[in-house]
Design a protein around this motif. Structure first.
Motif, short mmCIF file in Angstrom:
data_model
loop_
_atom_site.label_atom_id
_atom_site.label_comp_id
_atom_site.label_asym_id
_atom_site.label_seq_id
_atom_site.Cartn_x
_atom_site.Cartn_y
_atom_site.Cartn_z
N PRO A 87 0.84 -1.20 0.00
CA PRO A 87 0.00 0.00 0.00
C PRO A 87 0.87 1.25 0.00
CG PRO A 87 0.12 -0.92 2.19
CD PRO A 87 0.82 -1.91 1.29
N ASN A 88 0.35 2.32 -0.54
CA ASN A 88 1.00 3.63 -0.42
C ASN A 88 -0.10 4.63 -0.14
OD1 ASN A 88 2.56 5.88 -0.47
ND2 ASN A 88 3.09 5.81 -2.63
N THR A 89 -0.32 4.90 1.13
CA THR A 89 -1.44 5.75 1.54
C THR A 89 -1.08 7.22 1.61
OG1 THR A 89 -0.94 5.55 3.90
CG2 THR A 89 -2.33 3.83 2.92
N PHE A 90 0.19 7.55 1.42
CA PHE A 90 0.65 8.93 1.54
C PHE A 90 0.31 9.52 2.92
CE2 PHE A 90 0.22 8.05 -2.92
CZ PHE A 90 1.34 8.61 -3.50
N GLY A 91 0.23 8.64 3.91
CA GLY A 91 -0.03 9.10 5.26
C GLY A 91 -1.40 9.71 5.46
N SER A 92 -2.35 9.35 4.62
CA SER A 92 -3.66 10.01 4.65
C SER A 92 -4.77 9.06 5.04
CB SER A 92 -3.97 10.61 3.28
OG SER A 92 -5.29 11.13 3.26
N PRO A 124 4.18 12.90 7.20
CA PRO A 124 2.98 13.73 7.24
C PRO A 124 2.15 13.50 5.99
CG PRO A 124 4.89 15.04 6.67
CD PRO A 124 5.40 13.69 7.07
N GLU A 125 0.88 13.75 6.07
CA GLU A 125 -0.02 13.51 4.94
C GLU A 125 0.45 14.27 3.70
OE1 GLU A 125 -4.79 13.83 3.78
OE2 GLU A 125 -4.10 14.31 5.81
N TYR A 137 -2.13 7.50 10.95
CA TYR A 137 -1.18 6.69 11.72
C TYR A 137 -0.71 7.35 13.01
CZ TYR A 137 -0.91 4.28 7.23
OH TYR A 137 -1.21 3.61 6.08
N GLY A 138 -0.99 8.62 13.18
CA GLY A 138 -0.62 9.29 14.41
C GLY A 138 0.74 9.96 14.35
N VAL A 139 1.33 10.17 15.53
CA VAL A 139 2.54 10.97 15.71
C VAL A 139 3.76 10.06 15.78
CG1 VAL A 139 3.76 12.50 17.31
CG2 VAL A 139 1.30 12.82 16.89
N THR A 140 4.82 10.44 15.07
CA THR A 140 6.12 9.79 15.25
C THR A 140 6.94 10.62 16.23
OG1 THR A 140 6.09 8.82 13.04
CG2 THR A 140 8.23 9.05 14.10
#
Length: 469
Positions: A87-92, A124-125, A137-140
């Protein structure tokens, strides 16, 4: 094995049969199990695939096959880059998690070099943010102090390497996204020149590039060698270097004119810890025989910078399809809407201005100085949660912290110049702070020579956050 060893040395141990690819993969996966719940560097894991590939790599070693340079070494991929079957969700939260159908060219080159793709790291998105936080995914968190950000957009990659969850990590940089996290996490972050690392579609008007975050300079050089195999099908590519970048490690850089810049090109205040990082590196380079002189370079006009911020980035946000755009961060929704209010004539004028001014900026390298030395950021790593909150509150307004983070980095993207962040300082509280070297056109070689010359003097390769040894 030492999880903080260089990827080059790990690959050497695999080839000499001192270390098995399976042992290597299992060791890093155990570290991810142990430490990542506190860091949130990884957003997707493929442990079974990694172990299966490691077993195949082990069979190749035992059969005596000719091995590629990084055979059997694990590397994670940033969640802005595509890998077929992943998958590649782009952090979104608003995008699909369906498997990608193709693999990015830079990742193909990592596979050709023998790397084992080991999960995906947080971002980040969509990428246009200087910290690594998103709604999906929340905070790193920063391995040196989880109250602070590891920077962005390659913050998951940097956190993974700093914590020893991987020996190095694939990353990308459109305004400082390799260098800012490297500064925040005590790592080496080399942004390649424009056109050095192939991309099917050069992102953000050719200002973004793929690359890697490493702990060791030898890794930064060697991975650039394998990622930068020319793509003759692309519109353009960087000139082939005189010799492999790995051969620049340990080579004499000669006596260079190094311009020292401590004031932010954006006019924002610069934290004294960031000034200390740059002045420390300046003194070290002077001690090695280089001429270091304060300079006041010419940079982009406000009109040109605004063209990038208000035209290029908002337009690029329409290249990724949202299934549910209403789930995007509020600042991204506003930026996407902004792009639809501008016309193609404005875009053409803005790009023409950027091209013209870029020539004048780049002309200073080789004429006024050979290398420019700056702080990597104008502030220390910010507390988690603060930067995204500020941006959502005022997506198109002035935001001090975000501006401080990108003040010294973004111009290298607009010009396509290579740049590297080196971890040369630590705050009183123990947070890493980097200094940046910006090289002339296509001159990564000089940056690698300089970085390698100071690496043993700062001993950053052995610096590890508490509790992660």
């Amino acid at each position: 094995m030492n999880p903080f060893d260089s990827a080059v040395s790990l690959a050497r141990a695999v080839r000499s049969r001192q270390l098995s690819p399976v042992e290597l993969a299992e060791a890093y996966l155990r570290r991810v199990d142990r430490h990542d719940p506190q860091l949130n560097a990884f957003v997707w894991r493929n442990d079974e695939d990694v172990l299966r590939a490691a077993k195949e790599a082990e069979r190749a070693v035992m059969s005596g096959d000719e091995l590629p340079p990084f055979h059997g070494v694990p590397i994670p991929v940033k969640d802005l880059n595509s890998v077929a079957g992943q998958p590649n969700t782009f952090g979104s939260a608003g995008t699909s998690d369906a498997p990608s159908e193709e693999t990015d060219l830079s990742v193909e080159r990592l596979l050709d070099a023998g790397f084992l793709l080991m999960g995906r790291t947080n971002t980040p998105e969509m990428g246009p943010m200087s910290v690594t936080e998103n709604r999906r995914y929340g905070v790193t968190h920063n391995p040196w102090d989880p109250r602070f950000s590891p920077g962005g957009s390659s913050g998951g990659a940097a956190a993974a390497v700093a914590a020893g969850l991987a020996p190095l990590a694939q990353a990308s940089d459109g305004g400082g996204s390799i260098r800012m996290p490297s500064s925040a996490c005590g790592l080496v972050g080399l942004k390649p020149s424009r056109g050095r690392v192939p991309m099917r579609v050069p992102a953000w008007e050719h200002s973004a590039t793929d690359g890697a975050i490493t702990r060791h300079v030898e890794d930064a050089a060697a991975v650039l060698d394998v990622m930068s195999t020319p793509d003759l099908l692309g519109w353009y590519h960087a000139p082939v270097p005189h010799r492999p970048f790995a051969d620049e490690v340990g080579r004499d850089a000669g006596r260079l004119r190094i311009g020292l810049l401590l004031s932010a090109p954006t006019g924002v205040p610069v934290d004294e810890e960031c000034v200390a990082a740059a002045t420390s590196l300046a003194r070290t380079l002077e001690g090695l025989g280089h001429e270091v002189t304060p300079v006041t370079p010419r940079f982009f006009s406000q009109e040109a910078a605004q063209a990038y911020i208000e035209l290029v980035i908002p337009s690029a946000l329409h290249l990724v399809s949202y299934e549910r755009p209403e789930l995007a961060e509020p600042y991204l929704q506003e930026l996407r809407a902004l792009a639809l209010t501008r016309n193609i004539a404005e875009y053409a004028r803005g790009m023409a201005l950027l091209h013209r001014e870029s020539r004048e900026v780049v002309a200073q390298w080789g004429r006024d100085f050979d290398v420019l030395l700056t702080p990597t950021m104008a502030c220390t790593p910010p507390p988690v949660g603060t930067v995204v909150q500020e941006k959502n509150a005022d997506p198109t307004g002035f935001r001090l912290t975000e501006t401080q983070m990108i003040s010294f980095t973004f111009f290298a993207n607009l010009t396509g110049l290579p740049a590297i962040s080196l971890p040369v300082h630590r705050t009183a509280a123990g947070l890493p702070v980097g200094a940046q070297l910006v090289g002339g056109p296509f001159d990564e070689a000089t940056l690698i020579r300089l970085a390698a010359s100071v690496e043993p003097l700062y001993a950053w390769t052995t610096a590890v956050p508490d509790g992660l040894r």
